[in-house]
Design an enzyme around this catalytic site. Structure first.
Site, PDB file in Angstrom:
ATOM      1  N   GLU A  39     -36.846 -19.372  22.348  1.00 47.55           N
ATOM      2  CA  GLU A  39     -37.830 -20.214  21.673  1.00 47.55           C
ATOM      3  C   GLU A  39     -38.522 -21.157  22.648  1.00 47.55           C
ATOM      4  O   GLU A  39     -39.717 -21.411  22.525  1.00 47.55           O
ATOM      5  CB  GLU A  39     -37.166 -21.013  20.546  1.00 47.55           C
ATOM      6  N   TYR A 122     -40.624 -27.800  15.736  1.00 48.85           N
ATOM      7  CA  TYR A 122     -40.700 -26.339  15.652  1.00 48.85           C
ATOM      8  C   TYR A 122     -39.402 -25.672  16.096  1.00 48.85           C
ATOM      9  O   TYR A 122     -38.812 -24.870  15.364  1.00 48.85           O
ATOM     10  CB  TYR A 122     -41.872 -25.782  16.480  1.00 48.85           C
ATOM     11  N   ASP A 140     -45.609 -23.504  13.669  1.00 53.24           N
ATOM     12  CA  ASP A 140     -46.371 -23.521  14.914  1.00 53.24           C
ATOM     13  C   ASP A 140     -47.819 -23.144  14.595  1.00 53.24           C
ATOM     14  O   ASP A 140     -48.200 -23.031  13.436  1.00 53.24           O
ATOM     15  CB  ASP A 140     -45.767 -22.532  15.908  1.00 53.24           C
TER      16      ASP A 140
END
Length: 350
Positions: A39, A122, A140
């Site tokens: 991520e 996020y 996002d």
DNA sequence: AACACGGGGGA
DNA sequence: TCCCCAGTGTT
């Protein structure tokens, strides 16, 4: 889309996702640390770019302990070329916190995980949902584009406060039985079909999409901001020793390309003689240099016009603090920016 | 809320 | 050329 259609929507979305999802390295694991790494790499960076970096990174740092113990410079080397280098520094800092304060277990609540360095709203939602199956939003730019169309949300996504609208909407719609697949499916949709120029005819949920129904998919999302650009002229000086070593300096820790090594360089005023400018900026005294390279390099909002000079150091010149000589082999061990790589390439070709 | 922070891909 | 992209930290 109407909230009352939630169940049918999720069925269509998840069926499509399970059928069409790309086979990505981080989809073959549920290890929260690996999800975290992926991520962070994916922040502002495309999937195809990330894949090789991800593979190499987890091969070199397979556990949080191994990353926590690694030299920052060695870690940075694995990130070279990915950009946004503070990401990996923050990742390592966050991992150190988890190893030191949480017995190497990544927290399972948004409040706790948000305290970790490098984890924002996020990434918190992404790790919680994908690794732990917790129904949390992970909003996002992708998700905002998809949801703005599904629900005809016309608020300006350039405004920070607008994100709250989307986060709330995700929490209204998210599939509680499989939040991991839900969040990934929305992102997959945004990456492959609900792109800036959408391919609605391929969309598994177009029957639920208000923008498509009204033919407004091209108008969304609404985004106002435009960024101003800066242009700078940079003169770089490749100064070598008889032994073939290069004189480099370490950039300041703060700011652009922090702690990266590069040739001594100055931001140049065209009217000024470059050797004089170098001396007044750094103290280095050189014979007049010979131009060997000229190119442009664009960062996100800054354009560098780079001019490289091959120069000889005067015997009397001081070597200022923070400067040292590198052999070619030593140079390969320290992080360097694209412009620096380009300059070295030009030198090699001469 | 605005800005800094890289690099690559596509139109 | 310009815009976009699986954002976060600082001010």
């Amino acid at each position: 889309m109407k909230i009352s259609q939630k169940e049918e929507f999720n069925k269509a979305l998840l069926t499509w996702y399970h059928q069409e999802k790309r086979d990505l390295p981080w989809r073959r694991t549920s290890d929260p640390y690996y999800i975290w790494v992926s991520e962070v790499m994916l922040q502002q960076t495309r999937v195809d770019t990330v894949i090789p970096y991800y593979e190499k990174f987890i091969a070199s740092f397979p556990t949080m302990e191994s990353l926590a113990e690694a030299e920052e410079e060695h870690v940075l080397k694995h990130w070279e070329g990915l950009g946004y280098y503070s990401r990996v520094r923050n990742l390592q800092a966050g991992v150190k916190e988890v190893v030191g304060n949480y017995e190497s277990k990544i927290p399972r609540t948004r409040a706790e995980i948000l305290n970790l360095r490098g984890i924002g709203p996020y990434t918190a939602g992404a790790v919680l949902s994908i690794a732990y199956g917790v129904p949390e939003h992970a909003v996002d730019g992708n998700v905002m584009r998809v949801f703005s169309r599904l629900f005809m949300i016309e608020e300006d996504i350039a405004l920070p406060k607008t994100k709250k609208v989307f986060e709330q909407r995700v929490m209204d719609v998210i599939d509680e039985t499989d939040p991991s697949s839900f969040n990934q499916a929305i992102m997959e949709l945004g990456a492959t079909i609900c792109t800036p120029n959408p391919r609605c005819l391929l969309c598994p949920v177009r029957d639920f999409c208000t923008a498509f129904e009204e033919g407004k998919q091209e108008e969304l999302p609404v985004k106002t901001k435009k960024l101003k650009k800066k242009v700078m002229t940079i003169h770089s000086f490749a100064i070598s020793e008889p032994g073939g070593k290069w004189l480099l300096r370490k950039r300041p820790a703060q700011g652009l390309l922090g702690d990266f090594w590069e040739f001594p360089q100055i931001e140049c005023n065209p009217s000024m003689d470059s050797a004089d400018a170098l001396k007044s900026a750094t103290g280095l005294v050189i014979e007049q240099g010979e131009a060997f390279a000229q190119f442009k390099h664009i960062f996100s909002h800054v354009t560098w016009h780079v001019e490289g000079y091959h120069a000889v150091l005067k015997d009397s010149s001081p070597i200022p603090e923070g400067y040292r000589f590198f052999s070619d082999e030593e140079l390969e061990l320290v992080p360097q920016s694209k412009p620096m790589s380009k300059l070295l390439m030009h030198l090699k070709n001469n």
